[in-house]
Design a protein around this motif. Structure first.
Motif, PDB file in Angstrom:
ATOM      1  N   ASN A   6     -35.371 -65.516  23.014  1.00  0.00           N
ATOM      2  CA  ASN A   6     -34.948 -65.066  21.682  1.00  0.00           C
ATOM      3  C   ASN A   6     -36.112 -64.517  20.860  1.00  0.00           C
ATOM      4  O   ASN A   6     -36.243 -64.808  19.672  1.00  0.00           O
ATOM      5  CB  ASN A   6     -34.263 -66.207  20.921  1.00  0.00           C
ATOM      6  N   GLY A   7     -36.993 -63.755  21.499  1.00  0.00           N
ATOM      7  CA  GLY A   7     -38.111 -63.138  20.794  1.00  0.00           C
ATOM      8  C   GLY A   7     -39.331 -64.024  20.631  1.00  0.00           C
ATOM      9  O   GLY A   7     -40.367 -63.575  20.156  1.00  0.00           O
ATOM     10  N   THR A   8     -39.237 -65.286  21.010  1.00  0.00           N
ATOM     11  CA  THR A   8     -40.371 -66.206  20.911  1.00  0.00           C
ATOM     12  C   THR A   8     -41.100 -66.260  22.245  1.00  0.00           C
ATOM     13  O   THR A   8     -40.491 -66.534  23.274  1.00  0.00           O
ATOM     14  CB  THR A   8     -39.897 -67.626  20.536  1.00  0.00           C
ATOM     15  N   VAL A   9     -42.401 -65.974  22.213  1.00  0.00           N
ATOM     16  CA  VAL A   9     -43.198 -66.013  23.434  1.00  0.00           C
ATOM     17  C   VAL A   9     -43.559 -67.464  23.747  1.00  0.00           C
ATOM     18  O   VAL A   9     -44.148 -68.161  22.925  1.00  0.00           O
ATOM     19  CB  VAL A   9     -44.471 -65.147  23.291  1.00  0.00           C
ATOM     20  N   ILE A  10     -43.203 -67.895  24.945  1.00  0.00           N
ATOM     21  CA  ILE A  10     -43.446 -69.273  25.378  1.00  0.00           C
ATOM     22  C   ILE A  10     -44.680 -69.345  26.267  1.00  0.00           C
ATOM     23  O   ILE A  10     -45.381 -70.346  26.290  1.00  0.00           O
ATOM     24  CB  ILE A  10     -42.205 -69.813  26.108  1.00  0.00           C
ATOM     25  N   ALA A  11     -44.933 -68.256  27.005  1.00  0.00           N
ATOM     26  CA  ALA A  11     -46.114 -68.199  27.870  1.00  0.00           C
ATOM     27  C   ALA A  11     -46.538 -66.744  27.984  1.00  0.00           C
ATOM     28  O   ALA A  11     -45.692 -65.840  27.964  1.00  0.00           O
ATOM     29  CB  ALA A  11     -45.807 -68.766  29.241  1.00  0.00           C
ATOM     30  N   GLU A  12     -47.855 -66.536  28.109  1.00  0.00           N
ATOM     31  CA  GLU A  12     -48.361 -65.173  28.244  1.00  0.00           C
ATOM     32  C   GLU A  12     -49.664 -65.198  29.023  1.00  0.00           C
ATOM     33  O   GLU A  12     -50.552 -66.005  28.746  1.00  0.00           O
ATOM     34  CB  GLU A  12     -48.588 -64.550  26.868  1.00  0.00           C
ATOM     35  N   ALA A  13     -49.742 -64.326  30.044  1.00  0.00           N
ATOM     36  CA  ALA A  13     -50.943 -64.234  30.868  1.00  0.00           C
ATOM     37  C   ALA A  13     -50.940 -62.899  31.600  1.00  0.00           C
ATOM     38  O   ALA A  13     -49.883 -62.266  31.759  1.00  0.00           O
ATOM     39  CB  ALA A  13     -51.000 -65.382  31.872  1.00  0.00           C
ATOM     40  N   ASP A  14     -52.108 -62.482  32.060  1.00  0.00           N
ATOM     41  CA  ASP A  14     -52.202 -61.285  32.885  1.00  0.00           C
ATOM     42  C   ASP A  14     -51.477 -61.529  34.200  1.00  0.00           C
ATOM     43  O   ASP A  14     -51.535 -62.644  34.745  1.00  0.00           O
ATOM     44  CB  ASP A  14     -53.660 -60.944  33.178  1.00  0.00           C
ATOM     45  N   GLU A  15     -50.845 -60.503  34.717  1.00  0.00           N
ATOM     46  CA  GLU A  15     -50.111 -60.642  35.977  1.00  0.00           C
ATOM     47  C   GLU A  15     -51.011 -61.167  37.100  1.00  0.00           C
ATOM     48  O   GLU A  15     -50.576 -61.956  37.937  1.00  0.00           O
ATOM     49  CB  GLU A  15     -49.495 -59.309  36.382  1.00  0.00           C
ATOM     50  N   ALA A  16     -52.274 -60.769  37.088  1.00  0.00           N
ATOM     51  CA  ALA A  16     -53.214 -61.217  38.119  1.00  0.00           C
ATOM     52  C   ALA A  16     -53.436 -62.730  38.091  1.00  0.00           C
ATOM     53  O   ALA A  16     -53.842 -63.318  39.094  1.00  0.00           O
ATOM     54  CB  ALA A  16     -54.547 -60.500  37.952  1.00  0.00           C
ATOM     55  N   ASP A  17     -53.164 -63.363  36.958  1.00  0.00           N
ATOM     56  CA  ASP A  17     -53.348 -64.808  36.815  1.00  0.00           C
ATOM     57  C   ASP A  17     -52.105 -65.607  37.197  1.00  0.00           C
ATOM     58  O   ASP A  17     -52.163 -66.828  37.305  1.00  0.00           O
ATOM     59  CB  ASP A  17     -53.761 -65.155  35.388  1.00  0.00           C
ATOM     60  N   LEU A  18     -50.982 -64.927  37.355  1.00  0.00           N
ATOM     61  CA  LEU A  18     -49.733 -65.587  37.720  1.00  0.00           C
ATOM     62  C   LEU A  18     -49.614 -65.695  39.232  1.00  0.00           C
ATOM     63  O   LEU A  18     -50.316 -65.003  39.969  1.00  0.00           O
ATOM     64  CB  LEU A  18     -48.536 -64.812  37.173  1.00  0.00           C
ATOM     65  N   VAL A  19     -48.726 -66.559  39.667  1.00  0.00           N
ATOM     66  CA  VAL A  19     -48.421 -66.713  41.091  1.00  0.00           C
ATOM     67  C   VAL A  19     -46.922 -66.473  41.250  1.00  0.00           C
ATOM     68  O   VAL A  19     -46.121 -67.045  40.501  1.00  0.00           O
ATOM     69  CB  VAL A  19     -48.796 -68.128  41.590  1.00  0.00           C
ATOM     70  N   LYS A  20     -46.548 -65.632  42.210  1.00  0.00           N
ATOM     71  CA  LYS A  20     -45.129 -65.380  42.456  1.00  0.00           C
ATOM     72  C   LYS A  20     -44.709 -66.128  43.716  1.00  0.00           C
ATOM     73  O   LYS A  20     -45.280 -65.936  44.788  1.00  0.00           O
ATOM     74  CB  LYS A  20     -44.851 -63.889  42.606  1.00  0.00           C
ATOM     75  N   ILE A  21     -43.718 -67.008  43.551  1.00  0.00           N
ATOM     76  CA  ILE A  21     -43.211 -67.816  44.651  1.00  0.00           C
ATOM     77  C   ILE A  21     -41.691 -67.711  44.655  1.00  0.00           C
ATOM     78  O   ILE A  21     -41.045 -68.002  43.640  1.00  0.00           O
ATOM     79  CB  ILE A  21     -43.623 -69.304  44.514  1.00  0.00           C
ATOM     80  N   GLU A  22     -41.149 -67.291  45.768  1.00  0.00           N
ATOM     81  CA  GLU A  22     -39.694 -67.192  45.936  1.00  0.00           C
ATOM     82  C   GLU A  22     -39.033 -66.438  44.794  1.00  0.00           C
ATOM     83  O   GLU A  22     -37.983 -66.834  44.283  1.00  0.00           O
ATOM     84  CB  GLU A  22     -39.082 -68.588  46.105  1.00  0.00           C
ATOM     85  N   GLY A  23     -39.661 -65.363  44.339  1.00  0.00           N
ATOM     86  CA  GLY A  23     -39.089 -64.519  43.293  1.00  0.00           C
ATOM     87  C   GLY A  23     -39.320 -65.003  41.877  1.00  0.00           C
ATOM     88  O   GLY A  23     -38.886 -64.363  40.923  1.00  0.00           O
ATOM     89  N   ASN A  24     -39.993 -66.140  41.701  1.00  0.00           N
ATOM     90  CA  ASN A  24     -40.268 -66.680  40.364  1.00  0.00           C
ATOM     91  C   ASN A  24     -41.745 -66.534  40.029  1.00  0.00           C
ATOM     92  O   ASN A  24     -42.608 -66.809  40.865  1.00  0.00           O
ATOM     93  CB  ASN A  24     -39.898 -68.167  40.297  1.00  0.00           C
ATOM     94  N   TRP A  25     -42.028 -66.123  38.798  1.00  0.00           N
ATOM     95  CA  TRP A  25     -43.398 -66.037  38.311  1.00  0.00           C
ATOM     96  C   TRP A  25     -43.819 -67.386  37.752  1.00  0.00           C
ATOM     97  O   TRP A  25     -43.125 -67.947  36.897  1.00  0.00           O
ATOM     98  CB  TRP A  25     -43.521 -64.977  37.220  1.00  0.00           C
ATOM     99  N   TYR A  26     -44.948 -67.885  38.205  1.00  0.00           N
ATOM    100  CA  TYR A  26     -45.510 -69.148  37.739  1.00  0.00           C
ATOM    101  C   TYR A  26     -46.718 -68.858  36.859  1.00  0.00           C
ATOM    102  O   TYR A  26     -47.660 -68.189  37.303  1.00  0.00           O
ATOM    103  CB  TYR A  26     -45.929 -70.029  38.931  1.00  0.00           C
TER     104      TYR A  26
END
Length: 100
Positions: A6-26
């Motif tokens: 609803n427009g509120t950012v809960i988490a924010e990071a560069d894509e390079a810092d995320l991990v994608k597992i089974e279609g989900n971004w961590y």
């Protein structure tokens, strides 16, 4: 990348810092605004990742049960399989959108 509700950012990071597992971004633990999460008592153990900690996402008066989760201590074989340590990384589901 951002996880938002609803427009509120809960988490924010560069894509390079995320991990994608089974279609989900961590998202890395430090990138998550914990004030929007409440630990959930819902139990789950993934056969290959290990014990999961679910969180309810809080938005104003709404509490969306089990819309986020993390693996605080994933199995060593899971870390090997993913190719990166994702301990404590948080993923989101349903109403919480993840966008670039």
């Amino acid at each position: 990348m951002k996880a938002h509700l609803n427009g509120t950012v809960i988490a924010e990071a560069d894509e390079a810092d995320l991990v994608k597992i089974e279609g989900n971004w961590y998202f890395p633990p430090a990138s998550v605004k914990r004030e929007f999460l409440q630990e959930s008592p819902t139990p789950y153990t993934c056969p290959w990742k290990g014990e999961c900690q679910y969180y309810s996402v809080v938005s104003g008066d709404d509490v969306l049960a089990d819309r986020a989760w993390a693996y605080p201590t994933p199995y060593p074989t899971a870390i090997e399989r993913v190719g990166r340590d994702f301990s404590g990384y948080v993923a989101f589901w349903k109403e919480v959108e993840v966008t670039a």
